[in-house]
Design a protein around this motif. Structure first.
Motif, PDB file in Angstrom:
ATOM      1  N   HIS A  67      58.989  65.173  62.740  1.00 10.13           N
ATOM      2  CA  HIS A  67      57.735  64.474  63.054  1.00 10.13           C
ATOM      3  C   HIS A  67      56.567  65.272  62.488  1.00 10.13           C
ATOM      4  CE1 HIS A  67      54.642  62.275  65.120  1.00 10.13           C
ATOM      5  NE2 HIS A  67      55.486  61.609  65.897  1.00 10.13           N
ATOM      6  N   ASN A 105      58.907  61.353  59.977  1.00 10.97           N
ATOM      7  CA  ASN A 105      58.138  60.302  60.657  1.00 10.97           C
ATOM      8  C   ASN A 105      56.667  60.714  60.775  1.00 10.97           C
ATOM      9  OD1 ASN A 105      58.066  57.960  62.750  1.00 10.97           O
ATOM     10  ND2 ASN A 105      57.222  59.683  63.900  1.00 10.97           N
ATOM     11  N   HIS A 107      52.461  59.215  61.886  1.00 10.77           N
ATOM     12  CA  HIS A 107      51.544  58.184  62.383  1.00 10.77           C
ATOM     13  C   HIS A 107      50.663  57.765  61.206  1.00 10.77           C
ATOM     14  CE1 HIS A 107      51.767  59.956  66.743  1.00 10.77           C
ATOM     15  NE2 HIS A 107      52.939  59.612  66.260  1.00 10.77           N
ATOM     16  N   GLU A 142      55.493  55.175  61.915  1.00 11.55           N
ATOM     17  CA  GLU A 142      55.726  54.888  63.331  1.00 11.55           C
ATOM     18  C   GLU A 142      54.864  53.714  63.784  1.00 11.55           C
ATOM     19  OE1 GLU A 142      55.669  58.313  65.900  1.00 11.55           O
ATOM     20  OE2 GLU A 142      55.777  57.080  67.714  1.00 11.55           O
ATOM     21  N   HIS A 211      62.011  55.481  68.952  1.00 10.67           N
ATOM     22  CA  HIS A 211      61.546  56.397  69.995  1.00 10.67           C
ATOM     23  C   HIS A 211      61.699  55.650  71.307  1.00 10.67           C
ATOM     24  CE1 HIS A 211      58.697  58.885  67.179  1.00 10.67           C
ATOM     25  NE2 HIS A 211      59.962  59.261  67.110  1.00 10.67           N
ATOM     26  N   GLU A 256      60.872  60.673  73.986  1.00 12.81           N
ATOM     27  CA  GLU A 256      59.624  61.470  73.998  1.00 12.81           C
ATOM     28  C   GLU A 256      58.983  61.268  75.359  1.00 12.81           C
ATOM     29  OE1 GLU A 256      57.829  59.168  70.780  1.00 12.81           O
ATOM     30  OE2 GLU A 256      57.896  60.954  69.533  1.00 12.81           O
TER      31      GLU A 256
END
Ligand code: FE
Ligand code: FE
Ligand code: ZN
Length: 276
Positions: A67, A105, A107, A142, A211, A256
């Motif tokens: 991430h 991954n 954002h 994501e 997720h 998460e």
């Protein structure tokens, strides 16, 4: 066999994450590539990475999810902030070659008043600069909750990014259950309908990872506050359907949720108990 895991700390190195995953019944995991606020990465230890690769192979792990730091903003209005995101992505993808074949991954970012279109232009520009043909990593966008000016809370926005990227065979999507519910998608009442819409807009072949997070807020709240599995507005029965869904059950799924390692072990065991 489900590929279930959770977010783990990378502070003790790669092999340590693999061993921790095994100790909690996980066969995938997620980790931050560096300090989640985006500082310098630790020097890469190739021997440690090779040991992790061997552990993954012997134990039949699914793909891992690295991430990106969540504070990076590839569509900031400030050029220096976008440049920082570019440099971190580039360096992270180079480092990922030590654990090839996994996912990176990130954002998509927040357009901070520039508008969705300008934000998408800037995201596409960075993806096209960092994702080069020789890399062995698939990058994942994501799905976001839509808080503030986040880009990527609708399937259409993700599709618009993917449509304009080169090397698009190595771009996928990571669906975050809390985020899509917060963005307004009814995964509780109509999981099949949401997945049909995902397929129509993006294509289910692009869906590479999940997720698994319950949500503290009602559908459409655009808040992004994760709850433990079964303790939020999504609820156990939806997660039971998710882990048994033919379009989802083969994907790596990472928790998460706001808990500790013992809590993750319990949630992984709970999810495994749902498998029909
Ligand atoms: Fe995330
Ligand atoms: Fe997430
Ligand atoms: Zn979140």
């Amino acid at each position: 066999m489900l590929y279930l895991g959770c977010h783990l700390s990378a502070s003790a190195g790669y092999l340590a994450m693999g061993e921790t995953a095994l100790s909690i019944g996980a066969n995938t995991f997620q980790f931050f590539t560096r300090n989640p606020r985006g500082g310098d990465a630790k020097p890469l230890d190739l021997d440690d990475a090779a040991k992790l690769n061997a552990l993954l192979e012997v134990n039949g792990f699914g793909k891992l999810i690295a991430h990106a730091p969540y504070t990076l903003n590839p569509c900031s209005a400030k050029p220096e902030v976008r440049d920082f995101a570019y440099r971190v992505f580039k360096d992270d993808l180079a480092r990922m070659e030590a654990v090839p074949g996994n996912y990176y991954n990130f954002h998509p970012g927040s357009h901070v008043g520039q508008g969705i279109e300008a934000g998408i232009d800037q995201i596409v520009e960075i993806v096209n600069r960092v994702l080069t043909p020789e890399l062995h990593t698939t990058i994942l966008l994501e799905t976001m909750s839509g808080k503030g000016s986040e880009v990527g809370s609708s399937f259409e926005e993700l599709r618009a990014i993917i449509d304009r990227t080169e090397c698009s065979d190595r771009i996928g999507v990571c669906l975050d259950t809390c985020h899509v519910s917060d963005a307004g998608y009814d995964i509780v009442g109509d999981l099949d309908g949401v997945l049909a819409e995902f397929d129509r807009v993006i294509g289910l072949e692009r869906l590479k990872a999940l997720h698994l997070n319950d949500s503290k807020n009602p559908r459409g709240a655009r808040k992004d506050r994760h709850a433990c599995i079964g303790e939020g507005t999504i609820g156990r029965e939806t997660f039971r359907r998710i882990v048994n869904h033919p379009a989802l059950k083969q994907l790596p799924m990472c928790l998460e949720t706001p808990t500790d390692l013992e809590g993750y072990a319990r949630e992984i065991a709970l999810l495994r108990s749902f498998e029909a």
